[in-house]
Enzyme design. Structure first.
Site, PDB file in Angstrom:
ATOM      1  N   GLU A  48      77.479  18.848 -20.988  1.00 22.64           N
ATOM      2  CA  GLU A  48      77.418  17.388 -21.611  1.00 22.64           C
ATOM      3  C   GLU A  48      77.671  17.295 -22.787  1.00 22.64           C
ATOM      4  OE1 GLU A  48      73.194  14.542 -22.387  1.00 22.64           O
ATOM      5  OE2 GLU A  48      72.959  16.862 -21.756  1.00 22.64           O
ATOM      6  N   LYS A 117      75.767   8.337 -18.634  1.00 22.20           N
ATOM      7  CA  LYS A 117      74.122   8.785 -18.784  1.00 22.20           C
ATOM      8  C   LYS A 117      73.205   7.521 -18.637  1.00 22.20           C
ATOM      9  CE  LYS A 117      71.022  12.016 -20.650  1.00 22.20           C
ATOM     10  NZ  LYS A 117      71.269  13.104 -21.799  1.00 22.20           N
ATOM     11  N   CYS A 153      72.165  15.351 -17.133  1.00 23.22           N
ATOM     12  CA  CYS A 153      70.917  16.063 -17.680  1.00 23.22           C
ATOM     13  C   CYS A 153      70.064  15.330 -17.278  1.00 23.22           C
ATOM     14  CB  CYS A 153      71.227  16.089 -19.083  1.00 23.22           C
ATOM     15  SG  CYS A 153      70.242  17.523 -19.933  1.00 23.22           S
ATOM     16  N   SER A 179      70.828  21.114 -22.136  1.00 25.25           N
ATOM     17  CA  SER A 179      69.245  21.428 -22.214  1.00 25.25           C
ATOM     18  C   SER A 179      68.704  22.756 -22.881  1.00 25.25           C
ATOM     19  CB  SER A 179      68.615  21.855 -20.809  1.00 25.25           C
ATOM     20  OG  SER A 179      67.336  21.820 -20.728  1.00 25.25           O
ATOM     21  N   SER A 296      59.684  43.829 -47.091  1.00 24.78           N
ATOM     22  CA  SER A 296      58.757  44.236 -47.952  1.00 24.78           C
ATOM     23  C   SER A 296      57.995  45.375 -47.414  1.00 24.78           C
ATOM     24  CB  SER A 296      57.723  42.706 -47.982  1.00 24.78           C
ATOM     25  OG  SER A 296      57.293  42.715 -46.842  1.00 24.78           O
ATOM     26  N   GLY A 297      58.295  45.794 -46.360  1.00 25.95           N
ATOM     27  CA  GLY A 297      57.382  46.894 -45.674  1.00 25.95           C
ATOM     28  C   GLY A 297      56.229  46.132 -44.648  1.00 25.95           C
ATOM     29  N   ILE A 299      55.236  43.258 -41.363  1.00 29.06           N
ATOM     30  CA  ILE A 299      55.870  42.871 -40.339  1.00 29.06           C
ATOM     31  C   ILE A 299      56.839  41.879 -40.028  1.00 29.06           C
ATOM     32  CG2 ILE A 299      53.762  41.468 -39.766  1.00 29.06           C
ATOM     33  CD1 ILE A 299      55.260  43.895 -37.192  1.00 29.06           C
ATOM     34  N   SER A 301      59.094  40.315 -42.221  1.00 28.83           N
ATOM     35  CA  SER A 301      60.267  41.092 -42.796  1.00 28.83           C
ATOM     36  C   SER A 301      61.015  42.065 -41.774  1.00 28.83           C
ATOM     37  CB  SER A 301      60.522  41.324 -44.227  1.00 28.83           C
ATOM     38  OG  SER A 301      59.730  42.599 -44.321  1.00 28.83           O
ATOM     39  N   ASN A 377      52.273  33.326 -57.781  1.00 32.43           N
ATOM     40  CA  ASN A 377      53.606  32.399 -57.261  1.00 32.43           C
ATOM     41  C   ASN A 377      54.610  32.827 -58.316  1.00 32.43           C
ATOM     42  OD1 ASN A 377      52.220  31.306 -55.021  1.00 32.43           O
ATOM     43  ND2 ASN A 377      51.933  29.465 -56.110  1.00 32.43           N
ATOM     44  N   THR A 401      61.530  34.636 -44.152  1.00 34.81           N
ATOM     45  CA  THR A 401      60.886  35.472 -42.910  1.00 34.81           C
ATOM     46  C   THR A 401      59.416  35.099 -42.942  1.00 34.81           C
ATOM     47  OG1 THR A 401      59.981  37.011 -44.790  1.00 34.81           O
ATOM     48  CG2 THR A 401      61.986  37.498 -43.924  1.00 34.81           C
ATOM     49  N   GLU A 406      51.618  30.882 -40.850  1.00 32.81           N
ATOM     50  CA  GLU A 406      51.716  30.942 -42.393  1.00 32.81           C
ATOM     51  C   GLU A 406      52.072  29.353 -42.775  1.00 32.81           C
ATOM     52  OE1 GLU A 406      52.528  35.534 -43.422  1.00 32.81           O
ATOM     53  OE2 GLU A 406      54.221  33.941 -43.365  1.00 32.81           O
TER      54      GLU A 406
END
Length: 556
Positions: A48, A117, A153, A179, A296-297, A299, A301, A377, A401, A406
């Site tokens: 498409e 279409k 489609c 799609s 950062s050490g 999960i 990142s 901050n 990241t 979050e």
């Protein structure tokens, strides 16, 4: 071929176009056309809007772009002169009635026919009614003496287009698609295609594009179904492919006599591949030499770095640990171990001089106040300044990241950890980050360029997540445990559930109301967040478009 043709050799071109690169996409098409001629194909099918790339959004409102697409279509058509080949090419097309999402049928050196279409999607990530006119119910196209229906489609997600084509004598259906990937989409595509086959008793060839485009990933996964609904051809997902199928007419229906049945990944392997392909294309199509991220050490990142290494190769990824006085030795060790396992270049640059300078600059204004979020901050924003300086100097794009959990509740700093050009984890809830990290440690991505083995140290997966912006901080100081938070957010975001339904899942009513409020008030942050690939059913941005100024709340 004669009017009594009983065989069709159909070549499906599952390729990766670049939106707006009309002449580059044409060059790809010409190469593919040469291959089609070399293997003796009767029909070559592109996806498409291939010439302009999908989705083109408002680019198709630019007259010059649509004009260039017509010129490119005619240039490709000229290459069919003196051959038996018919090309089905997706392109925008403007005529006296308006602008259409079209397929051009190219044969005998010319644009022999056009189909438009009919069903324009206008939900979730799609808004085609904003830029295109809906075409009439299409009629079949005669190709090599065979009446072929070419629904585009969305046209096969409803029965009226294919039913009309059947009533007008179509013998088989060829469907060009754009799609995009989301978790349940493979099953949904097959279900829709099988429904149309069941209703019409016509074979169906489904050709889908691949590639990352901003926040969408097109996974390919093209296939063909015979008149019984059985899958007789399958192309790989997340990689380019040109695959031939030989169809013969037996009695009243067409039968696939020869075709490839190639493996397609599913589940977590597909989620991860979508992240890899999308980041790879975002970086390469936009001309960045590589990516840069803060390691950062933690999960998030750690997984981001693994995705980056798989997308681009370790030599195009640069990681920087930016410790403060609150950074633990464990985090320093884990970040270094993570980079070593991924074979990624790694630097350590302390942010303490910048933080101290800001403290001195603001000492007069902050005098007599309690240390709190403002000071935290400053640390995050000092890291952003450092990363952007490296990006400006060396050209690498900053990869953020943050995860979906979050971002949903605003647990992120504007112009701090949200600063960057792209976020591979944007549509992953925190528990999904953990699950994909475990998956990656146990598997190698089939399109990846990174290392094998345990690339994310188990200690990173096991430890409590923390932003380390104050002493002994953990995420759960401010948020509910992530399994509970993700369940609440899934209800509010993916399901648009009522608050009483979320409470009925077993959550504290006070906490549920607080999380819903955080979700609403963080909208202004999400509007300023970088793009990231859609993985689930409802991503922030293209899918979920809540107003920033919004006083609505469910009744307490």
């Amino acid at each position: 071929m004669s009017q009594t043709q009983q065989k069709l050799h159909i070549l499906s071109a599952q390729l990766n176009p670049i939106v707006g690169d009309i002449w580059g996409n044409l060059a790809k098409a010409k190469t593919c056309l040469g291959h089609a001629l070399s293997v003796g194909a009767d029909v070559l099918v592109f996806t498409e809007l291939f010439l302009i790339g999908y989705p083109p959004e408002d680019l198709v409102l630019k007259p010059a772009a649509v004009k260039d697409c017509r010129e490119a279509t005619e240039e490709l058509a000229a290459l069919t002169a003196g051959t038996k080949l018919t090309v089905i090419m997706g392109t925008p097309w403007r005529n006296e009635d308006g602008l259409y999402n079209a397929v051009a049928i190219l044969s005998d050196g010319r644009v022999a026919d056009l189909r438009f279409k009919h069903e324009l999607p206008n939900y979730a990530v799609f808004d085609e009614k904003r830029v295109f006119n809906a075409g009439p119910l299409p009629t079949p196209v005669k190709i090599a003496g065979v009446l072929v229906g070419i629904p585009i489609c969305e046209d096969i997600w409803f029965d009226r287009v294919t039913q009309s084509l059947k009533q007008q004598g179509a013998e088989l259906l060829i469907v060009p698609n754009g799609s995009p990937y989301r978790r349940p989409v493979k099953q949904e595509r097959l279900a829709s295609a099988r429904a149309r086959v069941s209703e019409t008793a016509l074979p169906l060839i489904y050709v889908n594009q691949i590639g990352g485009q901003d926040e969408l990933c097109f996974d390919g996964g093209s296939f063909a179904l015979d008149a019984s609904g059985a899958c007789v051809q399958s192309l790989p997902n997340f990689s380019e492919s040109q695959s031939s199928a030989l169809w013969e007419k037996g009695g009243d229906s067409w039968v696939c006599k020869q075709a490839e049945q190639l493996d397609q990944v599913e589940g977590e392997a597909a989620d991860y591949a979508a992240m890899v392909l999308s980041l790879r294309d975002y970086v390469n199509k936009n001309g960045f030499p590589g990516v840069l991220l803060g390691l950062s050490g933690g999960i998030d990142s750690g997984l981001s770095a693994a995705v980056a290494a798989d997308a681009l190769g370790p030599d195009r990824v640069r990681c920087v640990m930016m410790p403060s006085r609150f950074t633990s030795q464990e985090s320093l060790d884990d970040a270094a171990d993570n980079a070593r396992r991924l074979a990624i270049p790694y630097d350590v640059i302390s942010i303490e001089p910048a933080v101290e300078a800001f403290a001195q600059m603001l000492s007069g204004q902050f005098a007599g106040t309690q240390t709190g979020v403002a000071e935290e901050n400053i640390q995050s924003r000092s890291r952003a300044v450092l990363l952007m300086a490296l990006s400006n100097k060396f050209g690498h794009m900053v990869l953020t990241t943050g995860n979906k959990s979050e971002m949903a509740v605003g647990y992120a700093t504007l112009y701090g950890d949200m600063c960057g050009g792209y976020n591979a984890l944007k549509d992953l809830y925190k528990m999904e980050v953990y699950a994909l990290s475990r998956w990656r440690n146990a598997h190698v991505c089939h399109i990846g360029l990174g290392a094998s083995g345990e690339v994310i140290p188990q200690r990173i997966i096991d430890k409590a997540p923390s932003a380390e912006l104050r002493e002994n901080q953990t995420d759960q100081d401010s948020l509910p445990p992530y399994p509970a938070l993700d369940d609440m957010l899934h209800g509010f975001v993916e399901e648009e559930a009522e608050i009483e339904d979320v409470i009925a899942r077993g959550h504290d009513p006070v906490v549920v109301h607080r999380i819903q409020n955080l979700l609403y008030v963080a909208e202004y942050k999400r509007r300023q967040a970088p793009p990231g690939v859609k993985i689930g059913t409802r991503n922030f941005g293209r899918d979920r478009r809540y107003p920033i100024t919004n006083k609505y709340r469910d009744k307490p």
